[in-house]
Write an enzyme that holds these catalytic residues in place. Sequence first.
Site, PDB file in Angstrom:
ATOM      1  N   SER A 259      40.796  33.680  43.016  1.00 56.21           N
ATOM      2  CA  SER A 259      42.271  33.980  42.926  1.00 56.21           C
ATOM      3  C   SER A 259      42.327  35.224  42.007  1.00 56.21           C
ATOM      4  O   SER A 259      41.380  35.656  41.556  1.00 56.21           O
ATOM      5  CB  SER A 259      43.116  32.792  42.311  1.00 56.21           C
ATOM      6  OG  SER A 259      42.787  32.726  40.894  1.00 56.21           O
ATOM      7  N   LYS A 260      43.277  36.011  42.502  1.00 58.28           N
ATOM      8  CA  LYS A 260      43.860  37.232  41.970  1.00 58.28           C
ATOM      9  C   LYS A 260      43.773  37.058  40.313  1.00 58.28           C
ATOM     10  O   LYS A 260      43.475  38.059  39.476  1.00 58.28           O
ATOM     11  CB  LYS A 260      45.131  37.660  42.395  1.00 58.28           C
ATOM     12  CG  LYS A 260      45.189  39.042  42.844  1.00 58.28           C
ATOM     13  CD  LYS A 260      46.411  39.605  43.311  1.00 58.28           C
ATOM     14  CE  LYS A 260      46.494  41.249  43.097  1.00 58.28           C
ATOM     15  NZ  LYS A 260      45.440  41.896  43.395  1.00 58.28           N
ATOM     16  N   ARG A 261      44.156  35.883  39.897  1.00 62.95           N
ATOM     17  CA  ARG A 261      44.268  35.602  38.487  1.00 62.95           C
ATOM     18  C   ARG A 261      43.047  35.887  37.593  1.00 62.95           C
ATOM     19  O   ARG A 261      42.759  36.362  36.472  1.00 62.95           O
ATOM     20  CB  ARG A 261      44.710  34.224  38.053  1.00 62.95           C
ATOM     21  CG  ARG A 261      45.831  34.302  36.957  1.00 62.95           C
ATOM     22  CD  ARG A 261      46.463  33.153  36.604  1.00 62.95           C
ATOM     23  NE  ARG A 261      47.084  32.622  37.959  1.00 62.95           N
ATOM     24  CZ  ARG A 261      47.375  31.372  38.185  1.00 62.95           C
ATOM     25  NH1 ARG A 261      46.928  30.426  37.493  1.00 62.95           N
ATOM     26  NH2 ARG A 261      47.649  30.571  39.272  1.00 62.95           N
TER      27      ARG A 261
END
Length: 496
Positions: A259-261
Amino acid sequence: MKKKTILVKDIRVRFAPSPTGPLHIGGARTALFNYIFAKQNKGSFILRIEDTDKERSDQKWTQEIIDEFNWLGIQWQEGPDIGGSFGPYKQSQRIDIYKQYLEKLLSEKKAYYCFCLPEDLEAKRQDQISRGLAPKYDGTCKNLSEKIILEKIKNNDRFVIRFKIENKTVRVSDLIRGEVEFDTSLLGDIVIAKNLENPLFHFTVVVDDFLMQISHVIRGEEHLSNTPRQMLLQDAMGFLHPTYAHIPLFLNKDKSKMSKRQGDVALKDYHNQGYLPEALINFMVLMGWNPGTEKELFSLSELIKEFSIERVQKAGAVFNIQRLDFINSVYIKNKPIRKLTELCMPYLEGFDTKQFSQKQLENIIELHKPRLKKLSDIAELTDYFFKEKLEYDKNLLKWAKMGDNEIKNALVAAQKTLLLAKKWDKENLEKILVREAELFNLEKNYPLQNKGYLLWPLRVALSGKSASAGPFEIAEILGKEKSLQRISEAILLCDK
Ligand code: GLU
């Protein structure tokens, strides 16, 4: 391992992205597996844009998909940008086609209008959950009479179209995962269209895979649980099942879904940072496919020869950025210097590169090539060449236990030597500076072999950095005037 022969005459595969955001690196890998599979089987690779979700789809994402694959050098044989015999290749342009198939399913009573209100459905769902049941549609509208349906439609009551899910065990024969069984009685009748003009994902995929004569559906593992629904739809419409292969997801280090996080997920982010297309291709395929040997570097044509879909692993593929950096650095090292310089130039845009000739720029890049993991590193590695004035902490100039005065003496000695230099190339500069460093040590009673007493302050004076190329190489590129100027500035710094 011997490859299984694929028993289909025409291999046709597709990449079917929904253009609702940047192209995910996992999606790019899916496309790549499809492309390689098509190539090695002399088949066709098709791009189909699944843009029926009007709110979330955007042409700019379709364009990004096309641009990024162009950059990777991956070309489809049929697609929205080039057409083909099975088009159009954007689902938003195929609404009339879907409508016909929806009407057919409705007339054959394999699908039905459902007028249940969303709030009622939600209440039932909550009730089922509270009773410990898996939530599914309870079939309220399954057997409405023709008369009631017509009345409700006339009345403009809102509806969706549901497909009657047959309760049975569906076996998916997956090229990667083997046989996977699903009990469809848990599903309940699924919504396949919001209305006749708004078909939904499962339905459009099935219609298009059939009409586009897709032989193999190679897609991300997140779609595995969709496959039984789609196979039942194929059965209902009298379509043959394509062969399926679901490839493992990319995972973060902690094994969570990428995920982007936790880092970049869009292919474009990697492109922008200066990962080379050939390195990304090599890396993406290795993340999930095991060649069965230690070999780690594969060109696209080698991948086409050696890849086999059966050797794609079942487990999620942990995204290993160190491996990508390593692979990329190898491809960077193998680039001809002229080409590499050209590739690096956009990353030096903020600098005054015009002060150097093409040859000098190539020398700068060549010097730093061994430390480049990605092209964007070049800015930080070489910024000192382009700056008018360097800024650095004067402590950096210090070698061993030298004091300010001793550093100054070393710099003055280097300055004198360079002032007298007749030939300004790195060989000569090395010769005269090494000799001066030895004399300097002798004079100052420094350990004779340790040339750092002169060369370290000199290198820092020229670069302003704790790590850089060597002083001779830097001086050669900077030229006499600029080198002497930097040494003078460092001498002034010692007095501060
Ligand atoms: N449009 C789907 C997605 O972007 C893919 C559908 C498929 O490959 O079957 O996730």
